[in-house]
Scaffold this motif. Structure first.
Motif, PDB file in Angstrom:
ATOM      1  N   LEU A 200       0.809  -1.212   0.000  1.00  0.00           N
ATOM      2  CA  LEU A 200       0.000   0.000   0.000  1.00  0.00           C
ATOM      3  C   LEU A 200       0.847   1.268   0.000  1.00  0.00           C
ATOM      4  O   LEU A 200       0.306   2.369   0.121  1.00  0.00           O
ATOM      5  N   GLY A 201       2.153   1.101  -0.109  1.00  0.00           N
ATOM      6  CA  GLY A 201       3.035   2.260  -0.174  1.00  0.00           C
ATOM      7  C   GLY A 201       3.763   2.588   1.107  1.00  0.00           C
ATOM      8  O   GLY A 201       4.415   3.635   1.195  1.00  0.00           O
ATOM      9  N   ALA A 202       3.684   1.717   2.104  1.00  0.00           N
ATOM     10  CA  ALA A 202       4.400   1.977   3.355  1.00  0.00           C
ATOM     11  C   ALA A 202       5.905   1.890   3.145  1.00  0.00           C
ATOM     12  O   ALA A 202       6.389   1.071   2.362  1.00  0.00           O
ATOM     13  N   VAL A 203       6.627   2.738   3.849  1.00  0.00           N
ATOM     14  CA  VAL A 203       8.086   2.755   3.791  1.00  0.00           C
ATOM     15  C   VAL A 203       8.627   2.756   5.213  1.00  0.00           C
ATOM     16  O   VAL A 203       7.914   3.070   6.166  1.00  0.00           O
ATOM     17  N   CYS A 204       9.881   2.387   5.352  1.00  0.00           N
ATOM     18  CA  CYS A 204      10.541   2.394   6.656  1.00  0.00           C
ATOM     19  C   CYS A 204      11.450   3.615   6.755  1.00  0.00           C
ATOM     20  O   CYS A 204      12.219   3.897   5.834  1.00  0.00           O
ATOM     21  N   ILE A 205      11.342   4.334   7.855  1.00  0.00           N
ATOM     22  CA  ILE A 205      12.175   5.510   8.082  1.00  0.00           C
ATOM     23  C   ILE A 205      12.918   5.348   9.402  1.00  0.00           C
ATOM     24  O   ILE A 205      12.516   4.564  10.275  1.00  0.00           O
ATOM     25  N   SER A 206      13.992   6.079   9.553  1.00  0.00           N
ATOM     26  CA  SER A 206      14.805   5.984  10.766  1.00  0.00           C
ATOM     27  C   SER A 206      14.088   6.644  11.943  1.00  0.00           C
ATOM     28  O   SER A 206      13.176   7.461  11.766  1.00  0.00           O
ATOM     29  N   ARG A 207      14.499   6.287  13.138  1.00  0.00           N
ATOM     30  CA  ARG A 207      13.907   6.888  14.331  1.00  0.00           C
ATOM     31  C   ARG A 207      14.078   8.410  14.344  1.00  0.00           C
ATOM     32  O   ARG A 207      13.111   9.136  14.642  1.00  0.00           O
ATOM     33  N   PRO A 208      15.270   8.961  14.034  1.00  0.00           N
ATOM     34  CA  PRO A 208      15.385  10.425  14.039  1.00  0.00           C
ATOM     35  C   PRO A 208      14.409  11.106  13.081  1.00  0.00           C
ATOM     36  O   PRO A 208      13.830  12.147  13.418  1.00  0.00           O
ATOM     37  N   VAL A 209      14.215  10.546  11.910  1.00  0.00           N
ATOM     38  CA  VAL A 209      13.269  11.136  10.953  1.00  0.00           C
ATOM     39  C   VAL A 209      11.849  11.068  11.506  1.00  0.00           C
ATOM     40  O   VAL A 209      11.074  12.032  11.414  1.00  0.00           O
ATOM     41  N   PHE A 210      11.501   9.929  12.104  1.00  0.00           N
ATOM     42  CA  PHE A 210      10.160   9.770  12.662  1.00  0.00           C
ATOM     43  C   PHE A 210       9.941  10.728  13.829  1.00  0.00           C
ATOM     44  O   PHE A 210       8.902  11.404  13.918  1.00  0.00           O
ATOM     45  N   LEU A 211      10.909  10.822  14.728  1.00  0.00           N
ATOM     46  CA  LEU A 211      10.750  11.706  15.882  1.00  0.00           C
ATOM     47  C   LEU A 211      10.688  13.165  15.455  1.00  0.00           C
ATOM     48  O   LEU A 211       9.977  13.974  16.076  1.00  0.00           O
ATOM     49  N   ASP A 212      11.398  13.521  14.397  1.00  0.00           N
ATOM     50  CA  ASP A 212      11.315  14.883  13.887  1.00  0.00           C
ATOM     51  C   ASP A 212       9.905  15.185  13.391  1.00  0.00           C
ATOM     52  O   ASP A 212       9.367  16.277  13.624  1.00  0.00           O
ATOM     53  N   ALA A 213       9.280  14.212  12.716  1.00  0.00           N
ATOM     54  CA  ALA A 213       7.898  14.396  12.267  1.00  0.00           C
ATOM     55  C   ALA A 213       6.954  14.578  13.456  1.00  0.00           C
ATOM     56  O   ALA A 213       6.032  15.403  13.414  1.00  0.00           O
TER      57      ALA A 213
END
Length: 231
Positions: A200-213
């Motif tokens: 469905l288009g899910a991607v994996c991102i790093s923890r720093p990128v996620f926490l920044d969001a």
């Protein structure tokens, strides 16, 4: 064996997500409770509860993080055909308890559910307070698919989904992503990778990128976007 912090019930705090274990991936803390205030604080920090009956409350923050950017959701040809049929209705927040119950049903792999009675009561309380929401797919008066999660600011934290008919959960995610995109959400948090989500288009991102969001989109000062008028 590495010890993890035990959270008291009379104080609401979490260790930094960066302290989560690598094995098992993302295990951060145990204990505490499932009060609305603690749950909302957890999600704002990129943490969620996940445990089975007979276990203490366990708190997780895995890396990498699986997310869907609403504008980048992938819709396959078969799903596009299903969407064009328009033989179903999409509703929001009309059957939250029923969606949770369906998500808690045993799966085909024989594994038990982590949506315990304690979890169901906690998230239904969040729903009553306007934080937890359900996306429902109905056909001929029957609930055929759906999902539930938490909306905070401009982030939607998906918790679980189900299909009673083929593509039921895909329809729910697709309509949710359309709504999130229209309302200016940053992302849909899917927590942990699966092939189903990747399709469905899910991607994996790093923890720093996620926490920044999260810092930009789920801080206590960010208004709740769920109830904004859609254009």
């Amino acid at each position: 064996m590495v010890a993890i912090p035990w959270l008291p019930e009379d104080e609401i705090w979490f260790p930094p997500p960066e302290q989560a274990l690598r094995e098992p991936d993302g295990l951060l803390a145990a204990g505490g409770d499932l009060s609305p205030a603690r749950l909302l604080q957890a999600y704002r920090q990129g943490i969620f509860p996940w445990f089975s009956d007979g276990e203490p409350i366990l708190w997780w923050s895995p890396e990498p993080r699986c997310v869907i950017y609403p504008a980048q959701q992938h819709i396959s040809r078969s799903l596009k055909r299903r969407l064009r049929k328009q033989d179903y209705q999409v509703r929001y927040d009309t059957a939250f308890a029923a969606v949770m119950s369906a998500c808690a049903e045993p799966r085909g792999d024989g594994a038990g559910t982590w949506i315990t009675a304690e979890m169901r009561a906690a998230y239904q309380r969040l729903h009553q307070l306007g934080h937890a929401h359900s996306v429902e797919i109905w056909r001929q008066g029957r609930l055929i698919g759906g999902l539930y999660g938490i909306a905070i600011g401009r982030i939607f934290f998906g918790e679980s989904m189900f299909s009673a008919e083929p593509n039921g959960s895909k329809l729910a995610i697709t309509h949710l992503c359309q709504r999130l995109h229209q309302q200016g959400y940053y992302l849909l948090d899917c927590q942990v990778y699966s092939d189903h989500l990747a399709s469905l288009g899910a991607v994996c991102i790093s923890r720093p990128v996620f926490l920044d969001a999260l810092n930009r989109g789920a801080a206590p000062t960010i208004q709740d976007y769920w109830y904004r008028q859609q254009n």
